[in-house]
Motif scaffolding. Structure first.
Motif, mmCIF file in Angstrom:
data_model
loop_
_atom_site.group_PDB
_atom_site.id
_atom_site.type_symbol
_atom_site.label_atom_id
_atom_site.label_comp_id
_atom_site.label_asym_id
_atom_site.label_seq_id
_atom_site.Cartn_x
_atom_site.Cartn_y
_atom_site.Cartn_z
ATOM 1 N N ALA A 171 15.395 -26.198 -37.832
ATOM 2 C CA ALA A 171 16.457 -26.975 -38.483
ATOM 3 C C ALA A 171 16.670 -26.501 -39.911
ATOM 4 O O ALA A 171 17.808 -26.410 -40.390
ATOM 5 N N GLU A 172 15.589 -26.182 -40.591
ATOM 6 C CA GLU A 172 15.693 -25.670 -41.957
ATOM 7 C C GLU A 172 16.406 -24.323 -41.990
ATOM 8 O O GLU A 172 17.238 -24.062 -42.858
ATOM 9 N N VAL A 173 16.099 -23.467 -41.019
ATOM 10 C CA VAL A 173 16.768 -22.159 -40.933
ATOM 11 C C VAL A 173 18.261 -22.348 -40.675
ATOM 12 O O VAL A 173 19.106 -21.706 -41.301
ATOM 13 N N GLY A 174 18.607 -23.239 -39.753
ATOM 14 C CA GLY A 174 20.010 -23.470 -39.445
ATOM 15 C C GLY A 174 20.783 -24.071 -40.591
ATOM 16 O O GLY A 174 21.968 -23.792 -40.771
ATOM 17 N N PHE A 175 20.104 -24.859 -41.410
ATOM 18 C CA PHE A 175 20.767 -25.526 -42.533
ATOM 19 C C PHE A 175 20.843 -24.644 -43.769
ATOM 20 O O PHE A 175 21.839 -24.649 -44.496
ATOM 21 N N SER A 176 19.762 -23.862 -44.032
ATOM 22 C CA SER A 176 19.695 -23.128 -45.298
ATOM 23 C C SER A 176 19.447 -21.639 -45.143
ATOM 24 O O SER A 176 19.490 -20.903 -46.126
ATOM 25 N N SER A 177 19.161 -21.184 -43.915
ATOM 26 C CA SER A 177 18.789 -19.801 -43.570
ATOM 27 C C SER A 177 17.391 -19.434 -44.060
ATOM 28 O O SER A 177 16.949 -18.302 -43.890
ATOM 29 N N ALA A 178 16.660 -20.352 -44.671
ATOM 30 C CA ALA A 178 15.341 -20.067 -45.231
ATOM 31 C C ALA A 178 14.233 -20.646 -44.356
ATOM 32 O O ALA A 178 14.434 -21.635 -43.660
ATOM 33 N N GLY A 179 13.066 -20.014 -44.405
ATOM 34 C CA GLY A 179 11.879 -20.623 -43.827
ATOM 35 C C GLY A 179 11.277 -19.941 -42.624
ATOM 36 O O GLY A 179 10.087 -20.110 -42.353
ATOM 37 N N ALA A 180 12.066 -19.174 -41.853
ATOM 38 C CA ALA A 180 11.538 -18.600 -40.613
ATOM 39 C C ALA A 180 10.367 -17.669 -40.885
ATOM 40 O O ALA A 180 9.343 -17.717 -40.204
ATOM 41 N N GLY A 181 10.482 -16.810 -41.899
ATOM 42 C CA GLY A 181 9.433 -15.842 -42.181
ATOM 43 C C GLY A 181 8.194 -16.468 -42.780
ATOM 44 O O GLY A 181 7.090 -16.322 -42.248
ATOM 45 N N ALA A 182 8.368 -17.191 -43.874
ATOM 46 C CA ALA A 182 7.220 -17.733 -44.592
ATOM 47 C C ALA A 182 6.521 -18.839 -43.818
ATOM 48 O O ALA A 182 5.303 -18.817 -43.621
ATOM 49 N N LEU A 183 7.290 -19.840 -43.358
ATOM 50 C CA LEU A 183 6.686 -20.971 -42.654
ATOM 51 C C LEU A 183 6.224 -20.590 -41.258
ATOM 52 O O LEU A 183 5.223 -21.101 -40.768
ATOM 53 N N GLY A 184 6.957 -19.686 -40.612
ATOM 54 C CA GLY A 184 6.562 -19.249 -39.279
ATOM 55 C C GLY A 184 5.230 -18.532 -39.292
ATOM 56 O O GLY A 184 4.341 -18.809 -38.477
ATOM 57 N N SER A 185 5.051 -17.602 -40.229
ATOM 58 C CA SER A 185 3.793 -16.856 -40.301
ATOM 59 C C SER A 185 2.629 -17.767 -40.668
ATOM 60 O O SER A 185 1.516 -17.620 -40.136
ATOM 61 N N ALA A 186 2.861 -18.729 -41.571
ATOM 62 C CA ALA A 186 1.795 -19.666 -41.948
ATOM 63 C C ALA A 186 1.362 -20.504 -40.743
ATOM 64 O O ALA A 186 0.165 -20.760 -40.544
ATOM 65 N N ALA A 187 2.330 -20.926 -39.913
ATOM 66 C CA ALA A 187 2.004 -21.724 -38.727
ATOM 67 C C ALA A 187 1.230 -20.902 -37.704
ATOM 68 O O ALA A 187 0.258 -21.391 -37.108
ATOM 69 N N ILE A 188 1.648 -19.658 -37.497
ATOM 70 C CA ILE A 188 0.947 -18.807 -36.528
ATOM 71 C C ILE A 188 -0.491 -18.577 -36.970
ATOM 72 O O ILE A 188 -1.430 -18.623 -36.166
ATOM 73 N N LEU A 189 -0.680 -18.313 -38.252
ATOM 74 C CA LEU A 189 -2.032 -18.101 -38.773
ATOM 75 C C LEU A 189 -2.906 -19.337 -38.600
ATOM 76 O O LEU A 189 -4.103 -19.228 -38.320
ATOM 77 N N SER A 190 -2.314 -20.510 -38.753
ATOM 78 C CA SER A 190 -3.086 -21.755 -38.709
ATOM 79 C C SER A 190 -3.403 -22.225 -37.299
ATOM 80 O O SER A 190 -4.429 -22.868 -37.078
ATOM 81 N N PHE A 191 -2.536 -21.894 -36.326
ATOM 82 C CA PHE A 191 -2.669 -22.508 -34.997
ATOM 83 C C PHE A 191 -2.920 -21.521 -33.860
ATOM 84 O O PHE A 191 -2.911 -21.928 -32.702
ATOM 85 N N THR A 192 -3.131 -20.247 -34.182
ATOM 86 C CA THR A 192 -3.460 -19.278 -33.141
ATOM 87 C C THR A 192 -4.608 -18.388 -33.604
ATOM 88 O O THR A 192 -5.015 -18.430 -34.771
ATOM 89 N N LYS A 193 -5.104 -17.570 -32.681
ATOM 90 C CA LYS A 193 -6.146 -16.609 -33.000
ATOM 91 C C LYS A 193 -5.597 -15.181 -33.064
ATOM 92 O O LYS A 193 -6.348 -14.214 -32.952
ATOM 93 N N LEU A 194 -4.305 -15.053 -33.257
ATOM 94 C CA LEU A 194 -3.690 -13.736 -33.263
ATOM 95 C C LEU A 194 -4.175 -12.903 -34.449
ATOM 96 O O LEU A 194 -4.453 -13.431 -35.530
ATOM 97 N N GLU A 195 -4.248 -11.597 -34.231
ATOM 98 C CA GLU A 195 -4.589 -10.673 -35.301
ATOM 99 C C GLU A 195 -3.426 -10.590 -36.290
ATOM 100 O O GLU A 195 -2.275 -10.880 -35.938
#
Length: 254
Positions: free
Chosen positions: A144-168
């Motif tokens: 929703a933030e991306v659709g409204f402001s175009s911001a957030g996919a990169g920074a917030l997405g990577s932070a979420a992946i790091l916090s909730f997965t075991k991906l390298e």
């Protein structure tokens, strides 16, 4: 001027990995006087073009976790459509001051979080658990933030992946780039079909961005990323504050 701005934005993207949508919109609004809805559409399409170049290389290298990406998209795609519709509603209602205020709040909140996150001491003993199923719900507001402001996919997405997965780390980057590309593609389509886009300005940014990406790629091995990322978030904090000040002054004079 648009060529220089495109070069500057792409230069930061190639060095820090973030900034395509986050930097583009406030710069277009504050420095070029572009209306917010048009700026968001251009920001999303500019991010789409930049990430379209990066996604194939990540796929070939095996850096995209398709399961994680699917879970993120289940929440992110509906979110980006909701955010786009909300922006369209505000524009239709003529609530430009509210729009600028929300954009400013998003930038200030995201920049503050990222600055604090950058100085957080790492905990090598912390065990990362796979809670990837949570990503579907977390990516709904991010979309929703991306659709409204175009911001957030990169920074917030990577932070979420790091916090909730075991991906390298390489998979975190690759999966997040693919996620951001798809959200930007869908969001730009929604905005471009509902607003009068500025194609000339978009191409000027893209041409400048090609040179900026090339220069940044050549210098990426010689310039440390962390100080630049902190500098980027400080700049966005100031830009977001300017949005809030402008919105407050406009409201005070009504």
């Amino acid at each position: 001027m648009p060529y220089i701005l495109g070069l500057f934005i792409a230069f930061f993207i190639s060095l820090t990995g973030v900034g395509a949508g986050t930097l583009t919109v406030p710069i277009l609004i504050l420095f070029l006087g572009v209306p917010a809805p048009v700026a968001v559409g251009i920001g999303l399409l500019f991010a789409t073009v930049v990430k379209f170049i990066l996604v194939p290389a990540q796929i070939v290298r095996g850096n995209v976790s398709w399961r994680t990406l699917a879970l993120m998209l289940f929440g992110g795609v509906p979110g980006v459509l909701v955010g786009s519709l909300f922006l369209k509603h505000l524009v239709t209602a003529g609530a430009n001051n509210v729009l600028n205020g929300i954009l400013g709040a998003i930038l200030v909140g995201m920049a503050t979080y990222q600055i604090l996150y950058s100085f957080r001491a790492p905990n090598p003993d912390k065990v990362r658990r796979d809670r990837a199923s949570w990503l579907t719900w977390l990516m709904l507001p991010v979309g929703a933030e991306v659709g409204f402001s175009s911001a957030g996919a990169g920074a917030l997405g990577s932070a979420a992946i790091l916090s909730f997965t075991k991906l390298e780390p390489a998979q975190v980057v690759g999966t997040d780039i693919a996620f951001g590309f798809i959200l930007s593609l869908i969001g730009s389509g929604a905005h471009w079909s509902s607003t009068q886009g500025n194609t000339t300005l978009l191409w000027q940014l893209v041409i400048g961005g090609i040179f900026g990406a090339g220069i940044g790629t050549l210098l990426s091995t010689h310039i440390p990323r962390r100080p630049l990322r902190v500098a980027l978030w400080v700049c966005l904090l100031l830009l977001g504050g300017q949005f809030l000040v402008n919105s407050y002054h406009a409201h005070a004079f009504l």
